[in-house]
Design a protein around this motif. Structure first.
Motif, PDB file in Angstrom:
ATOM      1  N   LYS A  62       0.838  -1.204   0.000  1.00  0.00           N
ATOM      2  CA  LYS A  62       0.000   0.000   0.000  1.00  0.00           C
ATOM      3  C   LYS A  62       0.874   1.255   0.000  1.00  0.00           C
ATOM      4  CE  LYS A  62      -3.716   2.261   2.490  1.00  0.00           C
ATOM      5  NZ  LYS A  62      -4.604   2.254   3.645  1.00  0.00           N
ATOM      6  N   GLN A  65       2.590   1.807  -3.434  1.00  0.00           N
ATOM      7  CA  GLN A  65       1.720   1.870  -4.614  1.00  0.00           C
ATOM      8  C   GLN A  65       1.957   3.211  -5.313  1.00  0.00           C
ATOM      9  OE1 GLN A  65      -0.183  -0.357  -5.924  1.00  0.00           O
ATOM     10  NE2 GLN A  65      -1.912   0.584  -6.928  1.00  0.00           N
ATOM     11  N   ARG A  70      -3.162   5.000  -6.175  1.00  0.00           N
ATOM     12  CA  ARG A  70      -3.317   4.595  -4.775  1.00  0.00           C
ATOM     13  C   ARG A  70      -4.692   4.028  -4.458  1.00  0.00           C
ATOM     14  NH1 ARG A  70       0.919   7.689  -1.833  1.00  0.00           N
ATOM     15  NH2 ARG A  70       2.642   6.329  -2.394  1.00  0.00           N
ATOM     16  N   THR A  73      -6.104  -0.835  -4.999  1.00  0.00           N
ATOM     17  CA  THR A  73      -5.364  -1.813  -4.205  1.00  0.00           C
ATOM     18  C   THR A  73      -6.145  -3.118  -4.224  1.00  0.00           C
ATOM     19  OG1 THR A  73      -6.460  -1.127  -2.181  1.00  0.00           O
ATOM     20  CG2 THR A  73      -4.369  -0.039  -2.703  1.00  0.00           C
ATOM     21  N   PHE A 144       2.849  -1.434  -8.422  1.00  0.00           N
ATOM     22  CA  PHE A 144       1.415  -1.469  -8.661  1.00  0.00           C
ATOM     23  C   PHE A 144       0.858  -2.678  -7.928  1.00  0.00           C
ATOM     24  CE2 PHE A 144       3.435   0.797 -12.017  1.00  0.00           C
ATOM     25  CZ  PHE A 144       2.642   1.918 -12.164  1.00  0.00           C
ATOM     26  N   ALA A 145      -0.343  -2.541  -7.395  1.00  0.00           N
ATOM     27  CA  ALA A 145      -0.981  -3.629  -6.657  1.00  0.00           C
ATOM     28  C   ALA A 145      -0.933  -4.900  -7.488  1.00  0.00           C
ATOM     29  CB  ALA A 145      -2.419  -3.270  -6.322  1.00  0.00           C
TER      30      ALA A 145
END
Length: 150
Positions: A62, A65, A70, A73, A144-145
């Motif tokens: 998190k 990110q 953001r 997630t 990136f998630a």
């Protein structure tokens, strides 16, 4: 339990597979030693957080990110990931946008081939080879998630 493992393996496939194969002949990115060290540190921190547990790695994912993404997630549902980059494949990817998005991330976008291991409760539940994207923005590395297919 089998459904949960299948879902986690599917998430792992999204992590590595959505980015697709790296087109063309891989060429190492021309990065300074300092910038290359930042990418290596990023993955070392990610893997160390995974070794420390789900909450630590979730927090790091998190916190790292990309700032433009953001709000996007995902929940690894109690699993952790270990990401092992093949550094000789690290290259720029200036045209990439996250799957389902038309916005190009701010910063310098790079792609690297990785082997990803998904663990749940200490047991390996999946492995995948693919590519992920990372960005160097304002001297910081962002990812990136995993559910975005990085």
């Amino acid at each position: 339990m089998a459904e949960r493992i299948a879902l986690l393996v599917a998430s792992l496939a999204l992590l590595a597979g959505c980015a697709g194969p790296v087109a063309g002949t891989p060429r190492a990115a021309t990065l300074s030693d300092g910038d290359r060290a930042k990418f290596k540190e990023f993955y070392e921190r990610l893997n160390k957080a995974g070794d420390q547990g789900v909450s630590q790695q979730s927090k790091l994912l998190k916190d790292t990110q990309h700032p433009d993404f953001r709000q996007k997630t995902c929940d690894l549902r109690g699993a952790t990931i270990k990401v092992e980059p093949t550094w000789s494949t690290l290259r720029t990817d200036a045209d990439w946008t996250p799957p389902g998005d038309k916005t190009h991330p701010r910063g310098d976008v790079y792609v690297v081939a990785v082997t990803i291991t998904l663990r749940q409760e200490g047991a390996v539940v999946g492995n995948q080879i693919g590519s992920v994207h990372v960005v160097l923005l304002d001297d910081e590395v962002y990812g990136f998630a995993p559910c975005l297919g990085g």
